[in-house]
Design an enzyme around this catalytic site. Structure first.
Site, PDB file in Angstrom:
ATOM      1  N   TYR A 147       0.818  -1.217   0.000  1.00 38.24           N
ATOM      2  CA  TYR A 147       0.000   0.000   0.000  1.00 38.24           C
ATOM      3  C   TYR A 147       0.851   1.266   0.000  1.00 38.24           C
ATOM      4  CZ  TYR A 147      -4.413  -2.375   0.463  1.00 38.24           C
ATOM      5  OH  TYR A 147      -5.513  -3.129   0.221  1.00 38.24           O
ATOM      6  N   TYR A 201     -14.908  -3.778   2.172  1.00 40.23           N
ATOM      7  CA  TYR A 201     -13.531  -4.222   1.941  1.00 40.23           C
ATOM      8  C   TYR A 201     -13.348  -5.576   2.607  1.00 40.23           C
ATOM      9  CZ  TYR A 201      -8.534  -4.849   2.176  1.00 40.23           C
ATOM     10  OH  TYR A 201      -7.279  -5.387   2.048  1.00 40.23           O
ATOM     11  N   ASP A 254     -17.807 -10.482   8.058  1.00 40.79           N
ATOM     12  CA  ASP A 254     -16.353 -10.308   8.038  1.00 40.79           C
ATOM     13  C   ASP A 254     -15.960  -9.465   9.249  1.00 40.79           C
ATOM     14  OD1 ASP A 254     -13.752  -9.606   7.647  1.00 40.79           O
ATOM     15  OD2 ASP A 254     -14.004  -8.888   5.580  1.00 40.79           O
ATOM     16  N   LYS A 295      -7.238 -10.403  12.182  1.00 41.10           N
ATOM     17  CA  LYS A 295      -6.306  -9.399  12.741  1.00 41.10           C
ATOM     18  C   LYS A 295      -6.014  -9.503  14.251  1.00 41.10           C
ATOM     19  CE  LYS A 295      -6.621  -6.038   9.078  1.00 41.10           C
ATOM     20  NZ  LYS A 295      -7.759  -5.754   8.192  1.00 41.10           N
TER      21      LYS A 295
HETATM   22  C1  LIG Z   1      -7.822  -6.306   6.808  1.00 39.92           C
HETATM   23  C2  LIG Z   1      -9.105  -6.877   6.424  1.00 39.92           C
HETATM   24  C3  LIG Z   1      -9.178  -8.018   5.615  1.00 39.92           C
HETATM   25  C4  LIG Z   1      -7.964  -8.658   5.015  1.00 39.92           C
HETATM   26  O1  LIG Z   1      -7.099  -9.165   5.985  1.00 39.92           O
HETATM   27  P1  LIG Z   1      -5.567  -9.432   5.605  1.00 39.92           P
HETATM   28  O2  LIG Z   1      -5.015 -10.139   6.785  1.00 39.92           O
HETATM   29  O3  LIG Z   1      -4.962  -8.070   5.395  1.00 39.92           O
HETATM   30  O4  LIG Z   1      -5.553 -10.244   4.369  1.00 39.92           O
HETATM   31  C5  LIG Z   1     -10.424  -8.538   5.339  1.00 39.92           C
HETATM   32  N1  LIG Z   1     -11.532  -7.967   5.806  1.00 39.92           N
HETATM   33  C6  LIG Z   1     -11.502  -6.872   6.590  1.00 39.92           C
HETATM   34  C7  LIG Z   1     -12.793  -6.302   7.122  1.00 39.92           C
HETATM   35  C8  LIG Z   1     -10.295  -6.273   6.914  1.00 39.92           C
HETATM   36  O5  LIG Z   1     -10.256  -5.164   7.647  1.00 39.92           O
END
Ligand SMILES: *Cc1c(COP(=O)(O)O)cnc(C)c1O
Length: 446
Positions: free
Chosen positions: A16, A146, A252, A282
């Protein structure tokens, strides 16, 4: 001393990052970290206000996580996860299931957020194939959503800046308007809106449900789009529509899972909803090691269960799936939630954090202020009345970032949206100091 940064800029391609800009603004060389502070080679500190890309939970250099990782290192570093298993994965899976109060019953491990979403997409797709509903092959997502950077997750994401160039590679998916209240897609005021932005979703599901596998959504906070925080009633109603039209709901929670919104999982704000897949990553190891999971229900699992020649198997897996050291960090992180009463502390400090954020509203360039849990966002605009933004050329967000570094802050913006995504261990005094420094920067902009 070696020319560390020179060598970095010679050989490394950062994520990025427009590398042309990295020449003028080289990356900060971090030597060590403790609590919510990062330290560079000259021992300058930076508040890690965005949890090192939304993953640190309990602070850096936490003795419990370090001890757990060190202990695991002496026992087992890695083993393949097909035909073999290990205690850290078993224990973590059962703890996660019990945290969801058995809303989910099966855990599929992988190693990053994008893969946790890919797994949910592929499972949902194959579920309908295995069920004989072969026409169900498309996904619905929000136009500001996203979900990751792989081809599959980009296909269900909406961020043009990131994804437009790849559009010929992406599979077709339906996009519906996002509940971005500050910039309402239906041009309504929040007080009188009755969530009209759900209407396009309802219309689409009514007409096309027979060819749709799932709706994928980031619950309550659309992270990368600019920490867009939306009413929980939207999530409730979207979930009810998914249920009514018999499509899966994929939540997600890669960003918002593990306490960010003040509850362990964001869906707990809407406890009654039916969810088929939950994606977590995360915060799962508190930012120490890569790990991800996709949780699903027994009902989904059963559709993959059967004799080998029936071709129902889920043929998917990543080499580092369920890495034992990562799982041990995940277990330690969950135990800290209990021992340090992390969520109770966050609940206690939340009102203070939110009240202090409200003070930003009066500043000249601040269009919107929004917050939930330990997440707060400030949207900068050129014109408060028309809500006109600054656009890609002005790079006001970048200016804030640069000033932030001088004020010991990591204010990495999302366009012109400045946000805080605080580690959950942040103290009241630290919140106060971070907001004071942030206020000074935003006040000085013109
Ligand atoms: C960061 C993120 C992802 C992707 O995760 P990575 O570990 O960076 O591949 C997917 N969905 C959401 C909502 C995110 O914030």
């Amino acid at each position: 001393m070696k020319d560390w940064l020179g060598t970095d800029l010679k050989h490394i391609w950062h994520p990025y990052t427009q590398m042309k800009e990295a020449l003028a603004l080289p990356p900060v060389l971090i030597e060590r970290a403790k609590g919510i502070k990062l330290y560079d080679a000259e021992s300058n500190f930076y508040y890690d206000t965005i949890s090192s890309w939304w993953c640190n939970v309990h602070g850096h250099n936490h003795p419990r996580i370090k001890a757990a990782v060190k202990k695991q290192l002496d026992v087992l570093g890695h083993v393949l996860f097909a035909g073999f298993t290990h205690k850290p994965a078993i224990e973590l899976a059962s703890k996660l299931i019990s945290l969801t109060k058995n809303k989910f019953n099966r855990v599929f491990f992988s190693d990053n957020g994008s893969t946790s979403v890919e797994v949910a997409l592929k499972m949902s797709f194959q579920y309908w194939q295995n069920t004989g509903r072969k026409r169900k092959a498309k996904f619905v997502s929000l136009d500001h959503g996203y979900h990751g950077d792989t081809i599959g997750t980009m296909s269900v994401s909406g961020l043009d800046l990131f994804n437009a160039v790849f559009s010929p590679l992406l599979f077709l998916s339906y996009k519906v308007p996002s509940p971005y209240c500050y910039r309402c897609p239906m041009k309504k005021e929040r007080i009188t809106c009755a969530l009209d932005c759900l209407k396009p979703l309802e219309k689409l599901l009514k007409e096309k449900h027979a060819e749709i596998c799932a709706l994928i959504i980031e619950p309550l906070v659309m992270g990368a789009a600019g920490m867009i925080i939306y009413p929980k009633e939207y999530l409730e109603k979207a979930a009810a529509l998914a249920k009514k039209y018999k499509i899966h709901l994929i939540l997600d929670e890669v960003a918002v899972g593990f306490g960010r919104t003040g509850k362990m999982f964001a869906y707990e704000h809407t406890p009654g909803i039916k969810v088929d897949f939950l994606c977590l990553s995360k915060g799962i190891t508190s930012g120490y090691l890569p790990l991800a999971v996709t949780l699903t229900t027994e009902e989904v699992f059963r559709r993959f269960y059967g004799d080998y020649e029936k071709r129902k198997t889920f043929f998917h897996g990543h080499t580092y799936t369920a890495n034992p050291i990562s799982c041990s960090a995940g277990l330690a992180s969950l135990s800290i939630f209990k021992e340090e009463k992390t969520l109770a502390k966050v609940s206690k400090l939340m009102p203070f954090f939110h009240r202090e954020l409200e003070k930003f509203r009066d500043l000249a360039l601040v269009g919107d202020v929004r917050y939930i849990g330990f997440i707060g966002a400030i949207e900068l605009v050129k014109n408060k009345k028309t809500k006109q933004g600054f656009g890609l050329k002005r790079r006001l967000g970048l200016e804030v970032y640069k000033r932030g570094l001088k004020e010991n802050l990591v204010l990495r913006p999302l366009g012109d949206i400045i946000y805080l995504f605080l580690p959950l261990c942040t103290s009241k005094a630290e919140i106060e100091d971070i907001l004071k420094r942030t206020y000074t920067i935003i006040e000085s902009l013109s």
